[in-house]
Design a protein around this motif. Structure first.
Motif, short mmCIF file in Angstrom:
data_model
loop_
_atom_site.label_atom_id
_atom_site.label_comp_id
_atom_site.label_asym_id
_atom_site.label_seq_id
_atom_site.Cartn_x
_atom_site.Cartn_y
_atom_site.Cartn_z
N VAL A 123 1.02 -1.19 0.17
CA VAL A 123 0.05 -0.15 0.19
C VAL A 123 1.15 1.34 0.23
N THR A 124 2.54 1.04 0.60
CA THR A 124 3.35 2.60 0.54
C THR A 124 3.42 2.64 -0.98
N HIS A 125 2.90 2.47 -1.58
CA HIS A 125 3.30 2.49 -3.43
C HIS A 125 1.77 2.91 -3.74
N HIS A 126 1.11 3.05 -3.41
CA HIS A 126 -0.23 3.01 -4.10
C HIS A 126 -0.12 4.40 -3.99
N VAL A 127 -0.52 5.19 -5.20
CA VAL A 127 -0.90 6.43 -5.83
C VAL A 127 -1.77 7.00 -4.33
N LYS A 178 -1.38 10.83 -0.09
CA LYS A 178 -1.51 11.45 1.74
C LYS A 178 0.27 11.76 2.28
N ARG A 179 0.88 11.27 1.84
CA ARG A 179 1.91 11.81 2.19
C ARG A 179 3.18 12.68 1.90
N ALA A 180 2.81 12.45 0.94
CA ALA A 180 3.80 14.27 0.27
C ALA A 180 2.54 15.75 0.78
N GLN A 181 1.10 15.10 0.88
CA GLN A 181 0.00 16.39 1.29
C GLN A 181 0.60 16.20 2.71
N ALA A 234 5.41 21.21 6.71
CA ALA A 234 6.82 22.23 6.43
C ALA A 234 6.26 23.20 6.69
N MET A 235 4.56 23.39 6.13
CA MET A 235 4.34 25.09 6.58
C MET A 235 3.70 25.02 7.22
N ASP A 236 3.10 24.07 8.84
CA ASP A 236 2.66 24.67 10.10
C ASP A 236 3.92 24.97 10.95
N ARG A 237 4.81 24.63 10.73
CA ARG A 237 6.62 25.29 11.13
C ARG A 237 7.44 26.29 10.42
N VAL A 238 7.08 26.24 9.18
CA VAL A 238 7.17 27.99 8.83
C VAL A 238 6.22 28.80 9.55
N LEU A 239 4.90 27.94 9.55
CA LEU A 239 3.67 29.20 9.73
C LEU A 239 3.66 29.50 11.46
N ARG A 240 3.87 28.74 12.31
CA ARG A 240 4.04 28.71 13.99
C ARG A 240 5.37 30.18 14.22
N GLU A 241 6.28 30.40 13.09
CA GLU A 241 7.08 31.15 13.37
C GLU A 241 6.71 32.74 13.65
N ARG A 271 10.70 24.23 -3.14
CA ARG A 271 11.63 22.65 -2.17
C ARG A 271 11.03 21.82 -3.05
N MET A 272 10.02 21.94 -2.72
CA MET A 272 9.28 20.39 -3.72
C MET A 272 9.32 20.62 -5.72
N VAL A 273 8.98 22.27 -6.13
CA VAL A 273 9.35 21.70 -7.51
C VAL A 273 10.82 21.64 -7.98
N GLU A 274 11.63 22.28 -6.58
CA GLU A 274 13.32 21.56 -7.28
C GLU A 274 13.31 19.69 -6.67
N ALA A 275 12.62 19.62 -5.95
CA ALA A 275 12.50 17.31 -6.66
C ALA A 275 12.44 16.62 -8.09
N ILE A 276 11.37 17.97 -8.29
CA ILE A 276 11.04 17.30 -9.93
C ILE A 276 11.60 17.97 -10.89
N PRO A 277 12.05 17.21 -12.67
CA PRO A 277 12.74 17.83 -13.66
C PRO A 277 12.06 18.20 -13.49
#
Length: 153
Positions: free
Chosen positions: A16-20, A25-28, A34-41, A127-133
């Motif tokens: 299941v960890t290879h399912h779309v 959900k993992r990416a979300q 990441a957003m929680d951390r920067v927004l908390r600041e 950072r997300m976009v840079e991880a994609i060609p």
């Protein structure tokens, strides 16, 4: 978790960890963390930030429209709006001109607060976009949009 991501679609009996759905959900979850951390600041939550971004683009949105666009219930959206209003970041009329909708607008303080936090949030997206060609970014965006559209029907 740096598990190998298969290039072929997985079936119901595969890991299941290879399912779309799992990988989406993992990416979300990673994005939200990441957003929680920067927004908390900045003393802000993701729904508050998203509401400010949307009001900057579409002044006068109603609570119901903002709730749908920020993926929260109308009740939660109303709590977000009340908090932003109490903080002086948005304004809403005390009563509705017609119906029940009370259109919200950013204040100058709200616009300044949004501007102050945008660079941190946009850096996460970068950072997300840079991880994609680069040649695959447009296709990914189209694929994500099609996935959402087919599931919303």
């Amino acid at each position: 978790m740096n598990a190998r991501v298969p290039t072929e679609p997985s079936g119901p009996t595969d890991d299941v960890t290879h399912h779309v759905g799992y990988l989406l959900k993992r990416a979300q979850a990673a994005l939200r963390g990441a957003m929680d951390r920067v927004l908390r600041e900045h003393g802000m939550t993701v729904p508050q930030y998203a509401t400010l971004e949307l009001l900057a683009l579409h002044p006068g949105m109603s609570n119901a429209d903002l709730a749908r666009a920020t993926f929260v219930t109308r009740q939660s959206g109303n709590v977000v709006l009340r908090g932003l209003q109490e903080a002086g970041l948005i304004t809403r009329p005390a009563t509705a001109d017609h119906g029940r909708a009370r259109p919200a607008r950013l204040t100058e303080t709200g616009r300044a607060r949004l501007t102050a936090v945008q660079a941190s949030v946009y850096a996460i997206e970068q950072r997300m976009v840079e991880a994609i060609p680069p040649q695959r970014v447009a296709a990914l965006l189209g694929d994500l949009d099609r996935i959402a559209t087919v599931l919303e029907d």
